[in-house]
Design a protein around this motif. Structure first.
Motif, PDB file in Angstrom:
ATOM      1  N   GLN A 173       0.869  -1.176   0.000  1.00  0.00           N
ATOM      2  CA  GLN A 173       0.000   0.000   0.000  1.00  0.00           C
ATOM      3  C   GLN A 173       0.907   1.227   0.000  1.00  0.00           C
ATOM      4  O   GLN A 173       1.757   1.362   0.875  1.00  0.00           O
ATOM      5  N   ILE A 174       0.718   2.113  -0.963  1.00  0.00           N
ATOM      6  CA  ILE A 174       1.537   3.328  -1.052  1.00  0.00           C
ATOM      7  C   ILE A 174       0.670   4.521  -0.656  1.00  0.00           C
ATOM      8  O   ILE A 174      -0.224   4.922  -1.403  1.00  0.00           O
ATOM      9  N   PRO A 175       0.941   5.109   0.522  1.00  0.00           N
ATOM     10  CA  PRO A 175       0.148   6.267   0.972  1.00  0.00           C
ATOM     11  C   PRO A 175       0.739   7.579   0.445  1.00  0.00           C
ATOM     12  O   PRO A 175       1.928   7.826   0.563  1.00  0.00           O
ATOM     13  N   TRP A 176      -0.114   8.406  -0.167  1.00  0.00           N
ATOM     14  CA  TRP A 176       0.339   9.704  -0.639  1.00  0.00           C
ATOM     15  C   TRP A 176      -0.763  10.729  -0.445  1.00  0.00           C
ATOM     16  O   TRP A 176      -1.890  10.383  -0.115  1.00  0.00           O
ATOM     17  N   PHE A 177      -0.407  12.001  -0.605  1.00  0.00           N
ATOM     18  CA  PHE A 177      -1.399  13.060  -0.406  1.00  0.00           C
ATOM     19  C   PHE A 177      -1.226  14.153  -1.445  1.00  0.00           C
ATOM     20  O   PHE A 177      -0.192  14.265  -2.099  1.00  0.00           O
ATOM     21  N   VAL A 197       2.423  17.844  -3.155  1.00  0.00           N
ATOM     22  CA  VAL A 197       2.209  16.402  -3.163  1.00  0.00           C
ATOM     23  C   VAL A 197       3.366  15.730  -2.436  1.00  0.00           C
ATOM     24  O   VAL A 197       4.437  16.316  -2.279  1.00  0.00           O
ATOM     25  N   GLY A 198       3.144  14.495  -2.013  1.00  0.00           N
ATOM     26  CA  GLY A 198       4.207  13.728  -1.371  1.00  0.00           C
ATOM     27  C   GLY A 198       3.658  12.470  -0.735  1.00  0.00           C
ATOM     28  O   GLY A 198       2.450  12.197  -0.790  1.00  0.00           O
ATOM     29  N   PHE A 199       4.544  11.702  -0.135  1.00  0.00           N
ATOM     30  CA  PHE A 199       4.129  10.515   0.605  1.00  0.00           C
ATOM     31  C   PHE A 199       3.485  10.928   1.919  1.00  0.00           C
ATOM     32  O   PHE A 199       3.895  11.913   2.539  1.00  0.00           O
ATOM     33  N   GLN A 200       2.492  10.186   2.353  1.00  0.00           N
ATOM     34  CA  GLN A 200       1.884  10.362   3.670  1.00  0.00           C
ATOM     35  C   GLN A 200       2.767   9.567   4.638  1.00  0.00           C
ATOM     36  O   GLN A 200       2.709   8.347   4.671  1.00  0.00           O
TER      37      GLN A 200
END
Length: 178
Positions: free
Chosen positions: A101-105, A160-163
């Motif tokens: 699972q790749i979390p991003w925002f 944008v970026g990783f959570q």
């Protein structure tokens, strides 16, 4: 003759800034600035409860590209943007399966860096059989900005970026950009 020379320059500037027009009418549409802070561009996950070392790495991922496309909205009262992310991921020796699972925002900020809106996403991904590296892309995300007499595209910024967890963020700051 002069217009033919200017249009490629405008198009080149927009592609560099991450805004890719789809129609000739959109050449003059300006996109909000798109930022990816270096400390949010990498994600290293370790097995829970284990000390962080090479043998406990579950996932190591990085943002490889942010694709953006901007266009005029209805009646020129909004600016519509489509954003998608591309990632490269490496499976660590402690990965329990090929699924990750790749979390991003994605966040929209105003001219004073106040967060106007923020959305979090989780990209399910899978490593192929006998592979430890994969490239994946997110689904496109549509966002709209009100524009008009007092608001312009330059009045916004998209981040944008990783959570990341606090520990993951601290690791990225200690390690520095890769």
């Amino acid at each position: 003759m002069r217009l033919a020379f200017i249009a490629p320059l405008v198009l080149s500037a927009m592609v560099v800034s991450g805004c890719q027009p789809t129609r000739i009418d959109d050449l003059l549409v300006s996109c909000p600035a798109l930022t990816l802070p270096s400390d949010l561009a990498d994600l290293t996950r370790y097995r829970a409860g284990s000390p962080p070392d090479l043998s406990t790495v579950v996932l190591d991922a990085r943002v490889t590209a942010v694709d953006a496309n901007c266009r005029r909205g209805r009646r020129d009262r909004s600016l519509d943007a489509t954003i998608s992310m591309r990632f490269q991921m490496d499976r660590g020796p402690a990965a329990p399966s090929r699924a990750v699972q790749i979390p991003w925002f994605l966040a929209v900020l105003d001219a004073n860096d106040n967060v106007i809106s923020r959305q979090s996403f989780v990209l399910p991904a899978q490593f192929g059989a006998n592979t430890t590296r994969a490239a994946v892309s997110s689904q496109p995300v549509e966002i709209s900005f009100p524009v008009g007499q007092h608001l312009r595209a330059q009045d916004y910024r998209i981040m944008v970026g990783f959570q990341l967890t606090e520990d993951e963020l601290a690791l990225n700051r200690r390690r520095g950009p890769r």
